[in-house]
Enzyme design. Structure first.
Site, PDB file in Angstrom:
ATOM      1  N   ASP A 234       0.865  -1.186   0.000  1.00 35.69           N
ATOM      2  CA  ASP A 234       0.000   0.000   0.000  1.00 35.69           C
ATOM      3  C   ASP A 234       0.902   1.236   0.000  1.00 35.69           C
ATOM      4  O   ASP A 234       1.649   1.474   0.948  1.00 35.69           O
ATOM      5  CB  ASP A 234      -0.897  -0.015   1.249  1.00 35.69           C
ATOM      6  CG  ASP A 234      -1.983   1.048   1.191  1.00 35.69           C
ATOM      7  OD1 ASP A 234      -2.099   1.728   0.156  1.00 35.69           O
ATOM      8  OD2 ASP A 234      -2.725   1.193   2.187  1.00 35.69           O
TER       9      ASP A 234
ATOM     10  N   ASP B 215      -2.627   2.441  -6.285  1.00 34.68           N
ATOM     11  CA  ASP B 215      -1.636   2.537  -5.209  1.00 34.68           C
ATOM     12  C   ASP B 215      -1.578   1.341  -4.275  1.00 34.68           C
ATOM     13  O   ASP B 215      -0.887   1.395  -3.257  1.00 34.68           O
ATOM     14  CB  ASP B 215      -1.872   3.810  -4.388  1.00 34.68           C
ATOM     15  CG  ASP B 215      -3.250   3.844  -3.740  1.00 34.68           C
ATOM     16  OD1 ASP B 215      -4.117   3.033  -4.126  1.00 34.68           O
ATOM     17  OD2 ASP B 215      -3.450   4.685  -2.851  1.00 34.68           O
ATOM     18  N   GLU B 216      -2.265   0.266  -4.578  1.00 32.39           N
ATOM     19  CA  GLU B 216      -2.145  -0.912  -3.724  1.00 32.39           C
ATOM     20  C   GLU B 216      -2.414  -2.185  -4.508  1.00 32.39           C
ATOM     21  O   GLU B 216      -3.105  -2.187  -5.517  1.00 32.39           O
ATOM     22  CB  GLU B 216      -3.061  -0.824  -2.503  1.00 32.39           C
ATOM     23  CG  GLU B 216      -4.543  -0.758  -2.815  1.00 32.39           C
ATOM     24  CD  GLU B 216      -5.388  -0.784  -1.557  1.00 32.39           C
ATOM     25  OE1 GLU B 216      -5.090  -1.573  -0.632  1.00 32.39           O
ATOM     26  OE2 GLU B 216      -6.368  -0.027  -1.493  1.00 32.39           O
TER      27      GLU B 216
END
Length: 361
Positions: free
Chosen positions: A10, A106-107
Site C-alpha cells: 500500500d 496505489d495498492e
C-alpha cells in the site's frame, strides 16, 4: 496444504507524495489532492500526512477539509502521472511474481509462494520491493505479510507510513480476536455502529456468535465474518479479476426530504465516482442510481447510452433525472448511490466480495 505467502503493498499517501516529490514547495506542508473548496462538490482524493494530523481524510468534502486546516494547499490531480508511476511500481512487483492483483493505482496483493528469484522469504521480498520503490521512485510504501489476503491487508496498515508488518500463522487467530470491529475490512461506519449496539466490539465478541446468528444480523457477509475472525481466508490472488461496476454511496445522518438537498448529495457522490473513474481510466454505458428510503426499502434506476460516458456533467445530470423520475417529493431518503457499469471489456479490480467499489462515509 501448503501455506500461501501473501504480501499487500500500500503506497503511502500516493497522490500527495507524488506531488510533494515533484514540487519541492509542497514538501513538509499540508496538501490535499482533489477538487477546490471554492467550487461545488469538491472532494479530497488524498491528503498528505501533514494534513492528516488535522483530521483531513480521503473522500472528505474539500470545504470541510479547509475548515479543519486553514493552511491546507489544494492541488489538482494529475492522473496521467499517477498511472505512469503505478505502471513502474507494477514492473517492480513483476521482478518477483506474476501473481499480482491490483486493487487501485496505489495498492496490490502479491502471491509470492513461488517467487521468480527463488528468495523463498515473503518478508525479504517485501523489503526488496519497498527499497526499490524508495530508490527508483523516491516514494515510500507500507507492506503487510501473512498467509492470506485479509490479514496481509490489515497488517500493511499497522505501521504506516513506510512500515513492514508480518503476522505469522501462530499469531493470526489471537490477533483477530483483539482487532476492533471497525478495523475489519468490509465493515464501514454503519455496520460498525450496529455491531457496537449489539455489544460486539472486537473479533473475540464476533467469535461468540454462530454462523447462523451472523448471517441473520449481517446477511451473507456474516459467513465471511465467521471465517475471517478465525483467520480463515481462502481467496486467491486474482490477476485478472473483472469488476462489473464502479460506484460511490453514502448513508446520511438524517433523512433527506428536500429535493435540493438530494441534488446536492448526488453532485457530491457523483464527484467521488468521477474521480475513481478518472483514476482507472474508465467510461461506461450505464448510469445507475440507488435509493434507500427511511423504511429501508431500496430501489434502483438505470439509464444506458449508445456510447460510453464518463464525464462528471453527464453522470450528475443523469442521476438527477433518474431521481426525479421516482417522484421524490415528500420522500424520506437515508442513502443515495451512483454507479457506472457496462465498461465494454475494460477491467478494474476490487478486493472484496462485491462487484462494486463502494464508499461508506
Amino acid at each position: 496444504m501448503r501455506r500461501r505467502k501473501i504480501i499487500h503493498i500500500d503506497m503511502d499517501a500516493f497522490y500527495a507524495s507524488i506531488e510533494q516529490r515533484d514540487h519541492p514547495q509542497y514538501r513538509g506542508k499540508p496538501i490535499a489532492v482533489g477538487g477546490s473548496p471554492d467550487g461545488r462538490g469538491g472532494v479530497v482524493a488524498t491528503a498528505s500526512y501533514e494534513a492528516r494530523k488535522f483530521g483531513v481524510r480521503s473522500a472528505m468534502p474539500s470545504k470541510k477539509a479547509q475548515q479543519l486546516c486553514a493552511d491546507l494547499i489544494f492541488v489538482r490531480p494529475r492522473f496521467d502521472v499517477y498511472k505512469e508511476v503505478s505502471r513502474k511500481i507494477r514492473e517492480i512487483f513483476q521482478r518477483y511474481t506474476d501473481l499480482i492483483e491490483p486493487l487501485s493505482l496505489d495498492e496490490a496483493y502479491l502471491d509470492v509462494t513461488e517467487d521468480k528469484q527463488n528468495i523463498g522469504s515473503a518478508i525479504e521480498i517485501a523489503k526488496l520491493i519497498r527499497q526499490a520503490i524508495r530508490d527508483e521512485l523516491q516514494l515510500t510504501a507500507s507492506a503487510g505479510v501473512s498467509v492470506n489476503k485479509f490479514v496481509a491487508k490489515i497488517a500493511s496498515d499497522m505501521n504506516k507510513p513506510d512500515g513492514l508488518t508480518f503476522i505469522g500463522p501462530s499469531r493470526i487467530e489471537r490477533f483477530m480476536e483483539r482487532l476492533p470491529v471497525e478495523k475489519f475490512h468490509g465493515v464501514g461506519k454503519v455496520t460498525a455502529e450496529k455491531m457496537k449496539k449489539m455489544g460486539l466490539h472486537t473479533g473475540a465478541d464476533l467469535k461468540k456468535l454462530t454462523v447462523a446468528e451472523l448471517i441473520k444480523h449481517f446477511g451473507k457477509t456474516g459467513r465471511f465474518f465467521y471465517k475471517i475472525v478465525r483467520g480463515i481466508d481462502d481467496r486467491e490472488v486474482q490477476p485478472n479479476r473483472e469488476t462489473k461496476s464502479v460506484g460511490a454511496e453514502d448513508t446520511f445522518p438524517y433523512d433527506l426530504v428536500a429535493l435540493e438537498e438530494m441534488h446536492d448529495q448526488i453532485e457530491r457522490i457523483a464527484t467521488i465516482l468521477h474521480e475513481r473513474l478518472e483514476r482507472y481510466g474508465l467510461k461506461g454505458r450505464t448510469v445507475t442510481l440507488k435509493i434507500k428510503y427511511h423504511d429501508f426499502r431500496i430501489v434502483t434506476r438505470s439509464q444506458s447510452f449508445a456510447q460510453p460516458v464518463g464525464d462528471l456533467e453527464t453522470i450528475i445530470a443523469t442521476a438527477k433525472q433518474l431521481l426525479e423520475a421516482t417522484d421524490p417529493v415528500d420522500s424520506k431518503i437515508r442513502l443515495l448511490g451512483v454507479s457506472l457499469s457496462n465498461f465494454e471489456g475494460l477491467r478494474v479490480r476490487t478486493d472484496d466480495d462485491s462487484d462494486q467499489l463502494r464508499l461508506e462515509l
